[in-house]
Design a protein around this motif. Structure first.
Motif, PDB file in Angstrom:
ATOM      1  N   GLY A  51       3.303  13.144  -5.637  1.00  0.00           N
ATOM      2  CA  GLY A  51       3.481  13.056  -4.252  1.00  0.00           C
ATOM      3  C   GLY A  51       2.238  12.460  -3.551  1.00  0.00           C
ATOM      4  N   LEU A  52       1.157  13.055  -3.751  1.00  0.00           N
ATOM      5  CA  LEU A  52      -0.030  12.579  -3.413  1.00  0.00           C
ATOM      6  C   LEU A  52      -0.514  11.279  -3.427  1.00  0.00           C
ATOM      7  N   LEU A  53      -0.195  10.713  -4.685  1.00  0.00           N
ATOM      8  CA  LEU A  53      -0.461   9.250  -5.296  1.00  0.00           C
ATOM      9  C   LEU A  53       0.421   8.674  -4.244  1.00  0.00           C
ATOM     10  N   LEU A  54       1.521   8.963  -4.017  1.00  0.00           N
ATOM     11  CA  LEU A  54       2.640   7.928  -3.307  1.00  0.00           C
ATOM     12  C   LEU A  54       2.210   8.157  -1.920  1.00  0.00           C
ATOM     13  N   LEU A  55       1.775   9.029  -1.200  1.00  0.00           N
ATOM     14  CA  LEU A  55       1.367   9.136   0.148  1.00  0.00           C
ATOM     15  C   LEU A  55      -0.007   8.109   0.107  1.00  0.00           C
ATOM     16  N   GLY A  56      -0.768   8.548  -0.751  1.00  0.00           N
ATOM     17  CA  GLY A  56      -2.060   7.566  -0.817  1.00  0.00           C
ATOM     18  C   GLY A  56      -1.561   5.903  -0.354  1.00  0.00           C
ATOM     19  N   GLY A  57      -0.624   5.804  -1.403  1.00  0.00           N
ATOM     20  CA  GLY A  57      -0.180   4.068  -1.661  1.00  0.00           C
ATOM     21  C   GLY A  57       0.478   3.675  -0.389  1.00  0.00           C
ATOM     22  N   LYS A  58       1.201   4.681   0.498  1.00  0.00           N
ATOM     23  CA  LYS A  58       1.568   4.361   1.706  1.00  0.00           C
ATOM     24  C   LYS A  58       0.778   4.314   2.638  1.00  0.00           C
ATOM     25  N   ARG A  59      -0.205   5.149   2.759  1.00  0.00           N
ATOM     26  CA  ARG A  59      -1.244   5.040   3.908  1.00  0.00           C
ATOM     27  C   ARG A  59      -2.173   3.913   3.618  1.00  0.00           C
ATOM     28  N   SER A  60      -2.394   3.469   2.455  1.00  0.00           N
ATOM     29  CA  SER A  60      -3.475   2.442   2.352  1.00  0.00           C
ATOM     30  C   SER A  60      -2.913   1.128   2.812  1.00  0.00           C
ATOM     31  N   LYS A  61      -1.650   0.897   3.198  1.00  0.00           N
ATOM     32  CA  LYS A  61      -1.167  -0.302   3.397  1.00  0.00           C
ATOM     33  C   LYS A  61      -0.984  -0.453   4.921  1.00  0.00           C
ATOM     34  N   ARG A  62      -1.770   0.473   5.838  1.00  0.00           N
ATOM     35  CA  ARG A  62      -1.679   0.137   7.132  1.00  0.00           C
ATOM     36  C   ARG A  62      -2.674  -0.796   7.363  1.00  0.00           C
TER      37      ARG A  62
END
Length: 321
Positions: A51-62
């Motif tokens: 879940g943390l990896l998915l969250l990190g991937g999403k936030r990195s696209k800002r």
């Protein structure tokens, strides 16, 4: 260097670990096996990590902001580093504590459900095996001819190395748990269960430390691989007009797995006019971007009179693997 493969491996691991965690907890409640409890917590930690990896991937696209002009690509490294901490503390240290507790107060498996852990572990090995197979398949798209240790050390995208190590640790952990539970059933001595739990704990601590070291290196900032450096250098120097004579020196830094900062000083001849130099620099930028289509380049190119000094750094002269 698309993130699609990493996301696919993360989702496969998340689904597998969630289902496995539930069945392991049920087995622990029915039997009281410390190996099953350690493996249950391990699977819960792994599910949270995915879940943390998915969250990190999403936030990195800002998008980039004035405060963060180079964007948020490194958030993927931050969350991967948090994963190593969770794996160390929640997974590894808990398993070692549970092993110490069970060794001090050993007892056999409780109740009529003694056979449940064996069934659960065998099913879990099959599910983890499928998840690990997905991670291996997706990694092979970018691994090339590299060995697995070298791929884990050199990969700029953190998701696949993290999932690979987690799934590999999960498979070994299940084997250790099967060893501990099996010998406990055969001998009636609960200390074997403690031994299996301790093996799981040491394994998770070792994997967590390995991940932390690799993610720390990425967080500090790593250059591009030698093959990428050589492609960019060759592209910058391949000027058919001879306006750019050579790359005097160049530095690269990953802003994220698919984003690369490139700063280079280009040697130019003494007789070029300003508009010619500007055109040569623009052409060099286009050639560099075309040389590495899988990367987003942030380029800073400075023209200078080529006086034949400032040789490339030793690591830039090395042969690409």
């Amino acid at each position: 260097m698309s993130t699609e493969g990493g996301t696919k491996a993360i989702i496969a691991a998340l689904l597998a670990n969630t289902g496995i965690a539930i069945t392991k907890f049920i087995a622990f409640l029915l039997t009281g096996s410390s190996s099953m409890l350690a493996e249950s917590v391990h699977s819960v930690a792994d599910s949270g990590n995915q879940g943390l990896l998915l969250l990190g991937g999403k936030r990195s696209k800002r998008k980039a902001t004035p405060e963060h002009p180079f964007g948020f690509g490194r958030e993927r490294y931050v969350y991967a580093f948090i994963v190593s901490i969770v794996l160390f503390s929640v997974g590894g240290l808990f398993a070692l504590y549970e092993a110490w507790h069970k060794w001090a107060d050993p007892h056999g498996l409780e109740g009529k459900w003694w056979w449940v852990p064996i069934v659960v572990l065998l099913v879990a090995i099959g599910m983890e095996g499928m998840s690990f197979r997905t991670a291996v398949k997706e990694s092979n798209h970018t691994r090339g001819e590299q060995s697995w240790p070298k791929f884990i050390r050199s990969a700029k995208a953190p998701e696949l190395p993290v999932i690979l190590l987690e799934d590999f640790a999960a498979l070994l952990g299940l084997i250790f748990a099967l060893f501990g539970v099996g010998l406990t059933l055969l001998t009636g001595n609960g200390k074997w269960d403690a031994v299996g739990t301790a093996a799981i704990g040491f394994l998770l601590v070792a994997v967590a430390i390995t991940l932390a070291v690799e993610m720390k290196s990425l967080l500090i900032g790593e250059s591009a691989g030698l093959d990428v450096i050589h492609k960019i250098r060759d592209a910058l120097e391949s000027d058919t007009t001879d306006a750019v004579t050579r790359v005097i020196h160049m530095r690269t830094l990953h802003l994220g797995p698919e984003e690369l900062l490139v700063a280079a000083k280009l040697g130019v001849g003494r007789r070029e006019h300003g508009d010619e130099i500007s055109s040569a620099i623009n052409d060099a930028e286009q050639r560099a971007r075309a040389a590495v289509p899988g990367l987003t380049l942030v380029l800073y190119l400075e023209p200078d009179i080529d006086r034949g000094s400032a040789e490339p750094a030793p690591w830039e002269r090395a042969e690409a693997p």
